[in-house]
Design a protein around this motif. Structure first.
Motif, PDB file in Angstrom:
ATOM      1  N   ARG A  29       0.889  -1.187   0.188  1.00  0.00           N
ATOM      2  CA  ARG A  29       0.024  -0.089   0.249  1.00  0.00           C
ATOM      3  C   ARG A  29       1.183   1.368  -0.206  1.00  0.00           C
ATOM      4  O   ARG A  29       2.059   1.525   0.907  1.00  0.00           O
ATOM      5  CB  ARG A  29      -0.692   0.262   1.609  1.00  0.00           C
ATOM      6  CG  ARG A  29      -1.874   1.162   1.286  1.00  0.00           C
ATOM      7  CD  ARG A  29      -2.371   1.215   2.956  1.00  0.00           C
ATOM      8  NE  ARG A  29      -3.802   0.601   2.905  1.00  0.00           N
ATOM      9  CZ  ARG A  29      -3.549  -0.174   3.655  1.00  0.00           C
ATOM     10  NH1 ARG A  29      -2.466  -0.824   4.665  1.00  0.00           N
ATOM     11  NH2 ARG A  29      -4.904  -1.257   3.582  1.00  0.00           N
ATOM     12  N   GLU A  30       0.544   1.789  -0.493  1.00  0.00           N
ATOM     13  CA  GLU A  30       0.951   3.702  -0.812  1.00  0.00           C
ATOM     14  C   GLU A  30       1.260   4.137   0.568  1.00  0.00           C
ATOM     15  O   GLU A  30       0.272   4.361   0.743  1.00  0.00           O
ATOM     16  CB  GLU A  30       1.036   4.564  -1.910  1.00  0.00           C
ATOM     17  CG  GLU A  30       1.856   5.272  -2.074  1.00  0.00           C
ATOM     18  CD  GLU A  30       1.413   6.403  -3.254  1.00  0.00           C
ATOM     19  OE1 GLU A  30       2.129   7.648  -3.793  1.00  0.00           O
ATOM     20  OE2 GLU A  30       1.070   6.099  -4.478  1.00  0.00           O
ATOM     21  N   HIS A  31       2.440   3.907   0.778  1.00  0.00           N
ATOM     22  CA  HIS A  31       2.294   5.174   2.556  1.00  0.00           C
ATOM     23  C   HIS A  31       1.806   6.097   2.116  1.00  0.00           C
ATOM     24  O   HIS A  31       1.840   7.386   1.074  1.00  0.00           O
ATOM     25  CB  HIS A  31       4.175   5.410   2.688  1.00  0.00           C
ATOM     26  CG  HIS A  31       3.648   5.712   4.136  1.00  0.00           C
ATOM     27  ND1 HIS A  31       2.931   5.178   5.456  1.00  0.00           N
ATOM     28  CD2 HIS A  31       3.973   7.046   5.348  1.00  0.00           C
ATOM     29  CE1 HIS A  31       3.503   6.105   6.693  1.00  0.00           C
ATOM     30  NE2 HIS A  31       3.789   6.845   6.179  1.00  0.00           N
ATOM     31  N   GLY A  32       1.306   6.591   2.789  1.00  0.00           N
ATOM     32  CA  GLY A  32       0.263   8.001   3.238  1.00  0.00           C
ATOM     33  C   GLY A  32      -0.841   7.763   2.712  1.00  0.00           C
ATOM     34  O   GLY A  32      -2.104   8.633   2.411  1.00  0.00           O
ATOM     35  N   THR A  33      -1.483   7.157   1.903  1.00  0.00           N
ATOM     36  CA  THR A  33      -3.298   6.648   1.116  1.00  0.00           C
ATOM     37  C   THR A  33      -3.984   4.830   2.080  1.00  0.00           C
ATOM     38  O   THR A  33      -3.348   4.309   2.998  1.00  0.00           O
ATOM     39  CB  THR A  33      -2.736   5.776  -0.209  1.00  0.00           C
ATOM     40  OG1 THR A  33      -2.790   5.057  -0.194  1.00  0.00           O
ATOM     41  CG2 THR A  33      -1.574   7.093  -1.072  1.00  0.00           C
ATOM     42  N   LYS A  34      -5.386   5.111   1.600  1.00  0.00           N
ATOM     43  CA  LYS A  34      -5.576   4.263   2.634  1.00  0.00           C
ATOM     44  C   LYS A  34      -5.914   2.908   1.440  1.00  0.00           C
ATOM     45  O   LYS A  34      -6.368   1.830   1.838  1.00  0.00           O
ATOM     46  CB  LYS A  34      -7.023   5.123   2.871  1.00  0.00           C
ATOM     47  CG  LYS A  34      -8.535   3.752   3.800  1.00  0.00           C
ATOM     48  CD  LYS A  34      -9.259   4.182   4.130  1.00  0.00           C
ATOM     49  CE  LYS A  34     -10.207   3.415   4.758  1.00  0.00           C
ATOM     50  NZ  LYS A  34      -9.469   2.586   5.685  1.00  0.00           N
ATOM     51  N   ASP A  35      -6.256   3.156   0.380  1.00  0.00           N
ATOM     52  CA  ASP A  35      -6.552   2.128  -0.890  1.00  0.00           C
ATOM     53  C   ASP A  35      -5.937   2.648  -1.798  1.00  0.00           C
ATOM     54  O   ASP A  35      -6.489   1.715  -3.400  1.00  0.00           O
ATOM     55  CB  ASP A  35      -8.372   2.430  -1.375  1.00  0.00           C
ATOM     56  CG  ASP A  35      -7.850   4.362  -1.406  1.00  0.00           C
ATOM     57  OD1 ASP A  35      -7.702   4.330  -1.663  1.00  0.00           O
ATOM     58  OD2 ASP A  35      -9.714   4.237  -1.800  1.00  0.00           O
ATOM     59  N   VAL A  36      -4.614   2.944  -2.278  1.00  0.00           N
ATOM     60  CA  VAL A  36      -3.478   2.513  -3.178  1.00  0.00           C
ATOM     61  C   VAL A  36      -2.728   1.780  -3.569  1.00  0.00           C
ATOM     62  O   VAL A  36      -1.335   1.658  -2.361  1.00  0.00           O
ATOM     63  CB  VAL A  36      -2.994   4.343  -3.864  1.00  0.00           C
ATOM     64  CG1 VAL A  36      -2.172   3.937  -5.080  1.00  0.00           C
ATOM     65  CG2 VAL A  36      -4.130   4.889  -4.456  1.00  0.00           C
ATOM     66  N   PHE A  37      -2.796   0.476  -4.080  1.00  0.00           N
ATOM     67  CA  PHE A  37      -2.093  -0.430  -3.742  1.00  0.00           C
ATOM     68  C   PHE A  37      -1.087  -0.773  -5.607  1.00  0.00           C
ATOM     69  O   PHE A  37      -1.458  -0.668  -5.662  1.00  0.00           O
ATOM     70  CB  PHE A  37      -2.558  -2.077  -3.243  1.00  0.00           C
ATOM     71  CG  PHE A  37      -2.868  -1.560  -2.494  1.00  0.00           C
ATOM     72  CD1 PHE A  37      -3.263  -2.262  -1.467  1.00  0.00           C
ATOM     73  CD2 PHE A  37      -4.889  -1.459  -2.185  1.00  0.00           C
ATOM     74  CE1 PHE A  37      -3.831  -2.330   0.634  1.00  0.00           C
ATOM     75  CE2 PHE A  37      -5.980  -1.089  -1.060  1.00  0.00           C
ATOM     76  CZ  PHE A  37      -5.405  -1.111  -0.031  1.00  0.00           C
ATOM     77  N   TYR A  38      -0.139  -1.880  -5.143  1.00  0.00           N
ATOM     78  CA  TYR A  38       0.472  -1.672  -6.109  1.00  0.00           C
ATOM     79  C   TYR A  38       1.608  -3.305  -5.828  1.00  0.00           C
ATOM     80  O   TYR A  38       1.343  -3.863  -4.510  1.00  0.00           O
ATOM     81  CB  TYR A  38       1.914  -0.827  -6.162  1.00  0.00           C
ATOM     82  CG  TYR A  38       1.954   0.252  -6.634  1.00  0.00           C
ATOM     83  CD1 TYR A  38       2.396   0.765  -7.588  1.00  0.00           C
ATOM     84  CD2 TYR A  38       1.783   1.109  -5.365  1.00  0.00           C
ATOM     85  CE1 TYR A  38       1.648   1.960  -7.508  1.00  0.00           C
ATOM     86  CE2 TYR A  38       1.312   2.489  -5.567  1.00  0.00           C
ATOM     87  CZ  TYR A  38       1.587   3.471  -7.071  1.00  0.00           C
ATOM     88  OH  TYR A  38       1.581   4.463  -6.803  1.00  0.00           O
ATOM     89  N   VAL A  39       1.394  -4.048  -7.382  1.00  0.00           N
ATOM     90  CA  VAL A  39       1.254  -5.875  -7.266  1.00  0.00           C
ATOM     91  C   VAL A  39       2.822  -5.251  -7.689  1.00  0.00           C
ATOM     92  O   VAL A  39       3.183  -5.287  -8.507  1.00  0.00           O
ATOM     93  CB  VAL A  39       0.747  -6.497  -8.409  1.00  0.00           C
ATOM     94  CG1 VAL A  39       1.315  -7.638  -8.040  1.00  0.00           C
ATOM     95  CG2 VAL A  39      -0.702  -6.247  -7.665  1.00  0.00           C
ATOM     96  N   ILE A  40       3.613  -6.082  -6.889  1.00  0.00           N
ATOM     97  CA  ILE A  40       5.406  -5.943  -7.172  1.00  0.00           C
ATOM     98  C   ILE A  40       6.055  -7.385  -7.610  1.00  0.00           C
ATOM     99  O   ILE A  40       6.911  -7.247  -8.338  1.00  0.00           O
ATOM    100  CB  ILE A  40       6.095  -5.766  -5.917  1.00  0.00           C
ATOM    101  CG1 ILE A  40       5.636  -5.658  -4.423  1.00  0.00           C
ATOM    102  CG2 ILE A  40       5.553  -4.311  -5.747  1.00  0.00           C
ATOM    103  CD1 ILE A  40       6.829  -5.998  -3.681  1.00  0.00           C
ATOM    104  N   ASP A  41       5.859  -8.579  -6.874  1.00  0.00           N
ATOM    105  CA  ASP A  41       5.876  -9.674  -7.529  1.00  0.00           C
ATOM    106  C   ASP A  41       4.276 -10.430  -7.828  1.00  0.00           C
ATOM    107  O   ASP A  41       3.383 -10.961  -6.997  1.00  0.00           O
ATOM    108  CB  ASP A  41       6.735  -9.982  -7.108  1.00  0.00           C
ATOM    109  CG  ASP A  41       7.522 -10.591  -7.271  1.00  0.00           C
ATOM    110  OD1 ASP A  41       7.866 -11.022  -8.938  1.00  0.00           O
ATOM    111  OD2 ASP A  41       8.606 -10.329  -6.865  1.00  0.00           O
TER     112      ASP A  41
END
Length: 339
Positions: free
Chosen positions: A292-304
């Motif tokens: 989860r992007e720090h400072g956000t509640k609902d922005v996510f990234y798949v890294i693997d």
């Protein structure tokens, strides 16, 4: 006998490599301990010794046996047509001659995850965004040759430092899982292609491992790299190797974390992501590493994305996996009735 093949050591305590005749006598005696024959499901497997040790743990084998599921080792030195019959197979050549057998999973689909570019492209194309959150991939660059050109390529692509450096090919070797963090542009020319450069996203030092077993989803927290401030970035230079952070010892499920960091992605978002990836990848056994992007509640990234991950580290994996295998039997039965 329905079963033909070698039983794993954790099944009955025997040493690996005993004759099939011994296995058949053991199976003939199963009824004496309260298990009816024939078994509901026979699973043939061809796993590395490391994967077999982590996955076929005694607790799983005993629970599966009690549910009528039996795991039989496939002898890779013999034709598969001479072994079995199996209901489910973890092997790449069996399905062509035996379409009635469920193969987990198709080799051409698995190969999609052996390259980090194609692995995450499905997520990038998906760009999942709904009322429960947004899922994407970090901005990245693929470099296949000429390390001296990397600083210029990074500049042209507009990537911001620091950068996570990963081998392009995922072949199961220790080297393919080596990860580095590059803090300055000059050091980029020291890297060895082929590789993937990903923008580092501050994520509060917590990673979410989303295990997918068919329709089932299980999420666990793992400690990850801490945030990197602009002040720290100005002081640091070079390329540094960092250890794998997804091991069982790095569990963050019981840690006293800031709720904004520890809160799991919402279930509907994970269900949407899992459903889309199952369809796009053609896989049923995999896990997704999300941050989860720090400072956000609902922005996510798949890294693997990993095929057939270390399910032994997943809580209650024995029950989840045996239920999944039994669901395959039910699905095959329905197909036969409808045919």
């Amino acid at each position: 006998m329905r079963l033909n093949g070698e039983l794993p050591p954790c099944y009955d305590g025997r040493a690996e490599g005993e004759e099939n005749g011994e296995n058949e006598r053991e199976l003939n005696s199963i009824g004496s301990v309260g298990i009816s024959l024939p078994p509901k499901l026979v699973v043939g497997y061809a796993l590395t010794s490391k994967k077999k040790k982590s996955f076929l743990q005694p607790k799983l084998v005993v629970l599966a046996r009690n549910k009528g599921i039996f795991f039989i080792a496939i002898d890779v030195n013999k034709p598969l047509s001479d072994q079995g019959p199996f209901d489910v197979v973890l092997h790449k050549d069996y399905r062509q001659k035996h379409p009635e057998v469920t193969v987990l999973d198709p080799p051409n689909s698995v190969e999609h995850l052996y390259n980090r570019q194609s692995m995450l492209q499905e997520v990038a194309d998906l760009n999942l965004s709904d009322c429960y959150g947004k899922v994407g991939v970090p901005k990245q660059l693929i470099v296949t040759k000429d390390p001296s050109s990397i600083p210029n390529e990074v500049d042209k692509a507009g990537l911001k430092l620091p950068l996570v450096v990963k081998p392009l090919v995922v072949d199961g070797s220790a080297k393919s899982h080596e990860l580095f963090l590059a803090y300055d542009q000059c050091s980029l020319s020291e890297l060895e292609p082929p590789l993937v450069l990903q923008e580092f996203v501050n994520h509060g030092g917590v990673l979410f491992k989303v295990y997918i077993v068919g329709e089932a989803i299980k999420v666990v927290r793992r400690f990850s790299l801490p945030n990197i401030s602009k002040r720290e970035l100005e002081k640091l230079a070079g390329v540094f190797r960092f250890p794998r952070v997804s091991c069982a010892a790095a569990s963050a499920d019981d840690a006293d974390l800031d709720p904004s960091v520890a809160e799991l992605p919402q279930r509907p978002l994970l269900e949407n992501l899992a459903r889309e990836l199952r369809q796009r990848l053609g896989l049923r056994l995999f896990n997704v590493d999300m941050i989860r992007e720090h400072g956000t509640k609902d922005v996510f990234y798949v890294i693997d994305i990993n095929y057939f991950p270390g399910y032994g580290k997943m809580p209650d994996y024995e029950h989840i996996f045996t239920d999944f295998l039994l669901s395959l039997v039910q699905s095959q039965h329905k197909k036969r009735l409808a045919a």
